[in-house]
Design an enzyme around this catalytic site. Structure first.
Site, PDB file in Angstrom:
ATOM      1  NE  ARG A 183      -3.469   0.461   2.111  1.00  0.00           N
ATOM      2  CZ  ARG A 183      -5.174   0.709   2.703  1.00  0.00           C
ATOM      3  NH1 ARG A 183      -5.285   1.328   3.729  1.00  0.00           N
ATOM      4  NH2 ARG A 183      -6.032  -0.113   2.639  1.00  0.00           N
ATOM      5  CG  HIS A 205      -7.994  -0.148  -2.966  1.00  0.00           C
ATOM      6  ND1 HIS A 205      -6.996  -1.172  -2.382  1.00  0.00           N
ATOM      7  CD2 HIS A 205      -9.042   0.313  -1.742  1.00  0.00           C
ATOM      8  CE1 HIS A 205      -7.750  -1.506  -1.182  1.00  0.00           C
ATOM      9  NE2 HIS A 205      -8.330  -0.620  -0.812  1.00  0.00           N
ATOM     10  CD  GLN A 222     -13.610  -1.606  -0.946  1.00  0.00           C
ATOM     11  OE1 GLN A 222     -12.470  -1.742   0.046  1.00  0.00           O
ATOM     12  NE2 GLN A 222     -14.147  -2.189  -0.942  1.00  0.00           N
ATOM     13  CG  ASP A 262     -13.506   6.357  -1.311  1.00  0.00           C
ATOM     14  OD1 ASP A 262     -13.741   5.806   0.041  1.00  0.00           O
ATOM     15  OD2 ASP A 262     -12.935   6.395  -1.960  1.00  0.00           O
ATOM     16  CB  CYS A 272     -13.541   1.376   0.080  1.00  0.00           C
ATOM     17  SG  CYS A 272     -13.365   3.089   0.091  1.00  0.00           S
ATOM     18  NE  ARG A 308      -9.908  -5.934   0.170  1.00  0.00           N
ATOM     19  CZ  ARG A 308      -9.584  -4.316   0.905  1.00  0.00           C
ATOM     20  NH1 ARG A 308     -10.360  -3.251   1.462  1.00  0.00           N
ATOM     21  NH2 ARG A 308      -8.243  -4.234   0.094  1.00  0.00           N
TER      22      ARG A 308
HETATM   23  N1   CP Z   1     -10.937  -0.573   2.110  1.00  0.00           N
HETATM   24  C1   CP Z   1     -10.224  -0.201   2.455  1.00  0.00           C
HETATM   25  O1   CP Z   1      -8.851  -0.380   2.026  1.00  0.00           O
HETATM   26  O2   CP Z   1      -9.477  -0.112   4.243  1.00  0.00           O
HETATM   27  P1   CP Z   1      -8.623   0.379   4.698  1.00  0.00           P
HETATM   28  O3   CP Z   1      -8.401   1.395   4.315  1.00  0.00           O
HETATM   29  O4   CP Z   1      -8.666   0.273   6.639  1.00  0.00           O
HETATM   30  O5   CP Z   1      -7.794  -1.340   4.396  1.00  0.00           O
HETATM   31  N1  NVA Z   2     -10.403   6.421  -1.795  1.00  0.00           N
HETATM   32  C1  NVA Z   2      -9.890   6.315  -0.485  1.00  0.00           C
HETATM   33  C2  NVA Z   2      -9.908   4.818  -0.292  1.00  0.00           C
HETATM   34  C3  NVA Z   2      -9.703   4.456   1.040  1.00  0.00           C
HETATM   35  C4  NVA Z   2      -8.975   2.646   1.661  1.00  0.00           C
HETATM   36  C5  NVA Z   2      -8.380   6.168  -0.092  1.00  0.00           C
HETATM   37  O1  NVA Z   2      -7.285   7.074  -0.720  1.00  0.00           O
HETATM   38  O2  NVA Z   2      -8.495   7.154   0.733  1.00  0.00           O
END
Ligand code: CP
Ligand code: NVA
Length: 301
Positions: free
Chosen positions: A100, A127, A130, A221, A260, A288
């Site tokens: 990430r 993502h 997701q 989101d 998400c 997930r």
């Molecule tokens: N939806 C998601 O990716 O959640 P987190 O940021 O908690 O991993």
């Molecule tokens: N769009 C959001 C998703 C979090 C899971 C971010 O990137 O922060």
């Protein structure tokens, strides 16, 4: 399939196969208890996480594998040593890297310089895990997921991009409704529209919230993603018409709400919707793990 950096790199058949395998693993977890026997996965996270970190860790454990979480406390990615050295070294011991990152290019570098599969656990652009979980969730609600009409409302972001590619590959209809200046990336839109056309789907963009009419599910989101420097007050004023409430759900004729998470109640979505009967948020969160396990099994066995 060597990596999962973005859904756009999948063929339609690979996406369908991943969703089918996720369903199978979910229904028959005992059959997969040794699927990752002797395999180790390193998880590199530059940003916070609840769902992704926990679902990968527990999911890998359920498949009989071992996982090691590396945060930024012992040397930020690319600071103490180059990303290329990180990737090459981790590849000496581990069988896969889950990452990430802020920049998507960091994930691409990990894939380029490592010798093991890399899974994107969220970047500024995509993502994919997701998106896979979300289409698995929809496939559990609809006999034919390609017939789903999905509306995404709010900030065009990494999650939007992955949903657009997924819907396009499946040949589904998707409408993306964003304020001016907050649409998804133009190149991604064009690519996703071409993929949709090739598979009998349709991807429509609008800044008019009236375009919400006639959808099965509304997805939103956060209005400010991790790493965005936007001011919440300015964003709140601009995005107010895009807040998902019962009125918008009714106008859409939508049975389902998706997010998400984390969700900001009273900001992008009303509590009555995110906590209401049609909300699929916990099914998405649970899925997930099953979707990611399908990716891991596909890449590592
Ligand atoms: N939806 C998601 O990716 O959640 P987190 O940021 O908690 O991993
Ligand atoms: N769009 C959001 C998703 C979090 C899971 C971010 O990137 O922060």
């Amino acid at each position: 399939m060597n990596h999962l950096l973005s859904i756009k790199e999948l063929t339609q058949q690979q996406l369908i196969d991943l969703l089918a395998l996720a369903k199978t693993i979910k229904a028959n977890p005992e059959d997969y208890r040794k699927a990752l026997d002797g395999k180790s996965v390193v998880m590199l996270f530059e940003k916070p996480s609840l769902r992704t970190r926990v679902s990968f860790d527990i999911g890998i454990n359920k498949l009989g594998g071992h996982c090691l979480y590396l945060d930024q406390q012992n040397g930020a990615l690319g600071k103490r040593e180059p990303v290329s050295d990180f990737a090459a070294n981790i590849s000496c011991w581990a069988d896969a890297i889950v990452a990430r990152t802020f920049a998507h290019s960091t994930i691409e570098q990990l894939a380029e310089h490592g010798t093991v599969p890399v899974i994107n656990a969220l970047s500024d652009m995509y993502h994919p895990c997701q998106g896979l979980a979300d289409f698995l969730t929809l496939a559990e609600q609809f006999d034919d997921v390609s017939k789903v009409k999905l509306a995404y409302v709010g900030d065009g972001n990494n999650v939007t991009h992955s949903l657009m590619y997924g819907a396009a590959l499946l040949g589904a209809k998707m409408t993306v409704i964003c304020p001016q200046g907050h649409f998804p990336d133009g190149k991604v839109v064009l690519e996703a529209q071409a993929i949709a056309e090739a598979h009998g789907g349709e991807l429509v963009l609008s800044s008019d919230v009236e375009a919400i009419a006639g959808h099965d599910a509304i997805y939103t989101d956060t209005w400010i993603s991790m790493g965005d420097k936007a001011s919440l007050d300015e964003i709140k004023a601009k995005f107010a018409p895009y807040h998902v409430d019962t009125d918008m759900m009714n106008k859409a004729g939508a049975k389902f709400f998706m997010h998400c998470l984390p969700a900001y109640r009273g900001v992008e979505v009303a509590a009555e919707v995110v906590d209401g009967a049609g909300s699929l948020i916990l099914q998405q969160a649970e899925n997930r793990m099953h979707a990611q396990n399908a990716v891991l099994v596909t890449l590592l066995s």
